[in-house]
Design an enzyme around this catalytic site. Structure first.
Site, PDB file in Angstrom:
ATOM      1  N   ASP A 108       0.792  -1.235   0.000  1.00 43.17           N
ATOM      2  CA  ASP A 108       0.000   0.000   0.000  1.00 43.17           C
ATOM      3  C   ASP A 108       0.824   1.284   0.000  1.00 43.17           C
ATOM      4  OD1 ASP A 108      -2.692  -0.846  -0.154  1.00 43.17           O
ATOM      5  OD2 ASP A 108      -2.580  -1.587   1.889  1.00 43.17           O
ATOM      6  N   ASP A 146      -6.862  -3.717  -5.878  1.00 43.17           N
ATOM      7  CA  ASP A 146      -6.455  -2.428  -5.314  1.00 43.17           C
ATOM      8  C   ASP A 146      -4.988  -2.102  -5.629  1.00 43.17           C
ATOM      9  OD1 ASP A 146      -8.236  -4.120  -3.914  1.00 43.17           O
ATOM     10  OD2 ASP A 146      -8.258  -2.853  -2.156  1.00 43.17           O
TER      11      ASP A 146
HETATM   12  N1  GLY Z   1      -7.375  -1.219  -0.276  1.00 40.87           N
HETATM   13  C1  GLY Z   1      -8.318  -1.603   0.686  1.00 40.87           C
HETATM   14  C2  GLY Z   1      -9.677  -1.105   0.447  1.00 40.87           C
HETATM   15  O1  GLY Z   1     -10.002  -0.564  -0.577  1.00 40.87           O
HETATM   16  O2  GLY Z   1     -10.479  -1.269   1.332  1.00 40.87           O
END
Ligand code: GLY
Length: 388
Positions: A113, A173
């Site tokens: 992330d 994501d």
């Molecule tokens: N990347 C985690 C979410 O979108 O909840």
């Protein structure tokens, strides 16, 4: 927190009548809320200084997170957007101050992330100030993220947790982190970051999508022998075969930015396909804000996801610059943004200062359902800026 109006119909919603959002007014209200948010952040930090960023409101409680939380960068990144819009030194100083708190995550190799955590605050900070210290953080973060690339599978690993459920999980994501890698190549001339990003995007096109351009949430790869797919799953959606709303929004945004950075037409076609899936939905209400998952059988009695809508609106404004469907995308983004700004904003003083209401974080875990969330606010501000 009831949504005022709910009409069920296809999001082939009446684009002809899309109303334009009042950006000046929307920014002014958002700034008032954010002033309140900052006061709450500072009070919370007096008690627990390691909690750096506001994330959400759950069960009426204000929730702050540590810098290693995946959402930690959105708050300082929002402050940069206020600076971008107003050019006011007040926002510049605030953005600088809170950006510093996330700096140590540039060395974090335990998460994919880093695009959200580092590129949000430091990328915007660098774009707006040219501060070379920010550039160094971005490059280091890209190096940390690159350690998560596996050549056999050709993709970056998303999660290290829940090793009993999957071996090498990649979530849709993850497309959002590629912007950090593209930027690092531009900054350094080292093409290895670019190559990783392209490999990840290519494998994700091949493995993550269904024929209707909806996306799985989690793909589990075999990295020991073949790079083959072991499983196609969900973690945050309704079911393995469902289309989790925010995942579709991440996919749209991700392929739009991949086209921007590479000019590869395959990425543009993918983004157009995903936009088609989202905009032709028969279940999204007329205001354009999707339910949390397109396939939840309990629709319409389930929560919406304003964050998915904000991400989608922002992505559509950019995609409109590249696609033959520009008019349609711009009208759809205007419609979503108008809905968000008129029906999904907190009353001034409510929700501890978060800007938007009605997002869904992780419904299967019964967590963050119909709440304000920092990333909804961040992409809302971005969409407002892009709408101009
Ligand atoms: N990347 C985690 C979410 O979108 O909840």
């Amino acid at each position: 927190m009831k949504i005022k109006m709910m009409f069920l119909c296809a999001l082939s919603f009446n684009l002809a009548n899309a109303q334009k959002v009042n950006v000046k007014q929307a920014f002014a209200s958002a700034a008032k809320q954010t002033d309140i948010l900052i006061k709450n952040v500072d009070s919370a930090r007096l008690i627990k200084p390691n909690l750096v960023s506001p994330r959400t409101v759950e069960k009426g409680q204000f929730k702050m997170v540590v810098s290693r939380d995946w959402t930690s960068g959105f708050f300082p990144a929002e402050l940069w957007y206020f600076y971008q819009y107003t050019k006011d030194k007040k926002w510049f100083n605030l953005a600088r101050k809170y950006t510093e708190d996330i700096k140590k995550e540039q060395y974090n190799r335990g998460t994919h992330d880093l695009g959200f955590m580092i590129y949000g605050p430091f990328g915007n900070g660098y774009r707006l100030t040219g501060d070379t210290a920010y550039k160094a953080v971005i490059i280091q973060a890209a190096k940390s993220l690159s350690t998560r690339f596996n050549k056999t599978a050709g993709v970056l690993k998303s999660w290290d947790h829940n090793g009993d459920k999957w071996k090498y999980p990649v979530i849709i994501d993850n497309m959002m982190n590629l912007e950090l890698l593209f930027e690092a190549t531009k900054m350094t001339g080292d093409s290895s970051f670019y190559k990783i990003a392209v490999s990840h995007a290519d494998h994700t096109i091949k493995n993550h999508f269904r024929p209707d351009f909806s996306s799985y949430h989690v793909i589990d790869y075999d990295t020991l022998k073949s790079g083959n797919i072991l499983q196609k799953l969900t973690a945050q959606g309704y079911a393995n075969e469902s289309a989790w709303a925010r995942g579709q929004a991440w996919a749209l945004y991700g392929y739009t930015l991949c086209f921007r950075e590479t000019k590869n037409k395959a990425y543009l076609a993918q983004a157009d396909g995903i936009a088609g899936f989202i905009l032709n939905s028969k279940v999204t209400p007329a205001d354009g804000i999707p339910y949390w998952d397109y396939n939840d059988p309990n629709i319409p009695n389930v929560s919406r996801d304003a964050s998915a809508a904000a991400i989608t609106a922002s992505a559509l404004y950019e995609l409109a610059k590249y696609s033959g469907n520009a008019k349609k995308y711009k009208a759809a983004a205007d419609k979503i943004l108008y809905s968000l700004s008129t029906k999904y904003t907190s009353k001034i003083g409510d929700n501890y200062g978060f800007i938007l209401e009605h997002s869904t974080g992780h419904r299967p875990a019964k967590s963050e359902i119909d709440v304000p969330i920092n990333y909804a606010d961040y992409y809302y501000l971005e969409a407002l800026l892009r709408s101009k």
